[in-house]
Design an enzyme around this catalytic site. Structure first.
Site, short mmCIF file in Angstrom:
data_model
loop_
_atom_site.label_atom_id
_atom_site.label_comp_id
_atom_site.label_asym_id
_atom_site.label_seq_id
_atom_site.Cartn_x
_atom_site.Cartn_y
_atom_site.Cartn_z
N LYS A 1 0.80 -0.92 -0.09
CA LYS A 1 -0.08 -0.16 -0.50
C LYS A 1 1.12 1.50 -0.10
CE LYS A 1 -2.40 1.88 4.12
NZ LYS A 1 -1.98 2.99 4.40
N ARG B 1 -4.84 9.79 3.86
CA ARG B 1 -3.54 10.38 3.84
C ARG B 1 -2.26 11.02 2.91
NH1 ARG B 1 -1.80 13.77 7.54
NH2 ARG B 1 0.17 14.08 7.93
N CYS C 1 -5.41 7.91 8.83
CA CYS C 1 -5.88 7.07 9.72
C CYS C 1 -6.14 8.21 11.36
CB CYS C 1 -5.10 6.16 10.25
SG CYS C 1 -5.61 4.48 9.71
N ARG D 1 -0.58 14.85 13.13
CA ARG D 1 0.18 14.55 12.32
C ARG D 1 0.55 15.46 10.75
NH1 ARG D 1 -3.02 8.93 8.92
NH2 ARG D 1 -0.21 9.05 8.50
N PRO D 2 1.48 16.87 11.06
CA PRO D 2 1.82 17.52 10.81
C PRO D 2 2.59 17.51 9.30
CG PRO D 2 3.23 17.45 12.37
CD PRO D 2 2.42 16.25 12.26
N ILE D 3 1.78 18.61 8.27
CA ILE D 3 3.00 18.15 7.36
C ILE D 3 4.37 19.27 7.51
CG2 ILE D 3 1.37 16.89 5.64
CD1 ILE D 3 0.93 19.48 4.23
N ASP D 4 5.02 19.63 8.33
CA ASP D 4 5.71 21.46 8.23
C ASP D 4 6.87 20.70 7.14
OD1 ASP D 4 5.44 19.43 10.63
OD2 ASP D 4 7.94 19.95 11.13
N ASP E 1 3.42 0.21 12.02
CA ASP E 1 2.49 -0.07 11.70
C ASP E 1 1.75 -1.62 12.20
OD1 ASP E 1 2.02 2.00 10.63
OD2 ASP E 1 2.48 1.29 8.15
N ARG F 1 -9.19 -0.15 3.94
CA ARG F 1 -7.94 1.20 3.00
C ARG F 1 -6.86 0.25 2.71
NH1 ARG F 1 -6.45 4.77 7.05
NH2 ARG F 1 -4.98 5.08 4.87
#
Ligand code: EPU
Length: 429
Positions: free
Chosen positions: A22, A93, A117, A122-125, A305, A397
């Site tokens: 995935k 995501r 999830c 869950r930042p994307i900085d 995971d 998913r």
């Protein structure tokens, strides 16, 4: 609406096949945007995150055609669109990979802030830090991320945290930038290497993927390629733990043993027998399961995971195990559900203490995220009695035909639809 009903207590016996990964597929699909010819991807898993990724490309104007159940041909050559449809993107995501791919192709991108999830903050900085280093202007307004660059220019990118997504996005954006990009403190997961291999097969110049320094020399053109997605390390690990939890004997096929080492070595400590072959791995149990401690870390550490699945196995082991989550803030949402099944687990922040109880009993439970759902399936397979798992859309998913695959090795698991819920949904719409 749909749920899995499991009659537990059957040993898993036989052979089970792992699908494509995935977390590789969801990056490889947007990467096709970077090349000027059609591409063919093989070993593509049949999961809803892949369906959403392909739907995004289709809605943007690409031609998407399945050549067989796991092979898809994508032609994105005529595309003029740099905006990802909002409704599709916010469902997962990995839609953030369209940011890097579109920025690399057009010098601009517009994508909604990603969903996915609920694992805590869950930042994307770090993604934005990488894009800025390549000379893109980044802004977030009304839930949309906007990127624009006159000319992407290669640069030094130091990631403050080891991030899979930021590493892959930096690679996607840098591959057609001018000059050299160096990503330092890069993530090393197998899917990072897979993305680099795919891009290199299209004519990119990427070196060092799989180490913490990745060097990318920008090229002006990428050509089409035929490429096979790597096997899913987490799906394989989930089957390995399901086999162990049921006291079974299973050959897990279509795997890369090296990718599974962090999982196999922990399972051996727990008392599980493991034998590796070239592209398969046998798991069997002939003695008691024993306690161990687990701390999740970026690759090559024990994967986050797999944390819910191994915690579930440890509820069946003798003694007290300590599980420390080292990647996500909140990844113990499934613990309450396992308690319904008789598990003895206490959680304090990022640490869970598992007192082995030896056996679980079936109960009605809910999947709160993808891997939590996988853990509940393992618990249900091992438990005495009937387990009903709701909210299985989380599981779908990331796991391809999971119930059918498990039935092949002797599990008593059925997917059932709730017709009453469907009627109620229809009336509410
Ligand atoms: N982080 C930041 N800033 C960023 C990005 C990440 O602080 O800009 C932090 C996160 O908050 C987290 C850590 O860095 O604490 C690692 O996050 P990472 O970016 O590596 O995670 P991700 O790319 O969002 C991918 C997988 C996850 C998997 C993680 C870690 C995909 C689509 N998702 O997420 O997979 O848990 O890497 O290996 O590849 C799953 O498959 O169940 C799943 C959640």
């Amino acid at each position: 609406m749909d749920k899995f009903v499991i009659h537990g207590g059957h040993r898993l016996l036989g052979e089970i096949e792992v699908s494509g990964a995935k977390n590789a597929a969801v990056a490889l699909i947007p990467a096709v945007l970077l090349c000027d010819e059609p591409c063919i991807l093989e070993n593509v898993p049949n999961i809803s995150d892949v369906t959403i990724s392909l739907r995004i490309l289709y809605e943007m104007g690409a031609q998407v055609e399945y050549l067989n159940k796991t092979t898809v041909r994508i032609n994105a050559t005529g595309l003029q669109n740099y905006c990802v449809p909002y409704e599709s993107a916010r469902k997962m995501r990995a839609s953030y990979y369209f940011l890097g791919a579109l920025l690399g192709r057009y010098g601009k991108a517009r994508v909604s802030m990603p969903g996915g999830c609920p694992l805590g903050d869950r930042p994307i900085d770090q993604h934005l830090k990488a894009f800025s280093a390549l000379d893109a202007k980044c802004s977030i307004e009304h839930g949309m991320v906007d990127l624009v660059a006159d000319q992407l220019t290669g640069s030094q990118i130091y990631l403050d945290v080891v991030s899979v997504g930021a590493t892959m996005n930096a690679m996607l954006a840098a591959v057609r930038a001018t000059g050299l990009t160096v990503i330092e403190n890069a993530a090393k997961e197998p899917h990072i290497v897979d993305l680099a291999n795919f891009l290199n097969s299209m004519g990119a110049d990427i070196m060092g993927a799989g180490t913490d320094v990745i060097k990318i020399r920008g090229v002006s053109h990428l050509h089409g390629a035929v490429y096979s997605v790597i096997p899913d390390q987490i799906e394989a690990g989930t089957f390995m733990i399901a086999a162990a939890a049921t006291g079974g004997d299973v050959l897990v096929k279509n795997i890369i043993p090296k990718h599974l080492e962090p999982i196999s070595s922990k399972m051996r400590k727990i008392g599980v027998n493991i034998e590796e072959f070239d592209d398969s791995i046998r798991i069997w149990v002939d003695g008691p399961l024993v306690r161990t401690n687990v701390k999740t870390m970026p690759h090559p550490g024990f994967p986050t995971d797999m944390q819910p699945q191994i915690t579930t196995l440890l509820t069946l082991a003798e003694g007290t195990s300590i599980i420390t989550e080292g990647v996500w803030e909140q990844r113990f949402c499934y613990v309450d559900e396992l308690r319904r099944m008789g598990a003895d687990i206490s959680v304090d922040g990022k640490v869970a203490v598992v007192e082995g109880v030896g056996r679980l009993t079936g109960a009605p439970v809910k999947a709160c995220d993808l891997r939590a759902g996988a853990a509940l399936i393992i618990a249900g397979l091992a438990a005495r009695g009937i387990t009903e798992i709701e909210d299985i859309y989380h599981i779908e998913r990331g796991y391809s035909n999971l119930d059918a695959k498990l039935r092949e090795v002797g599990a008593d698991i059925e997917k059932v639809s709730d017709p009453v819920a469907k009627v109620e949904m229809k009336e509410a719409m």
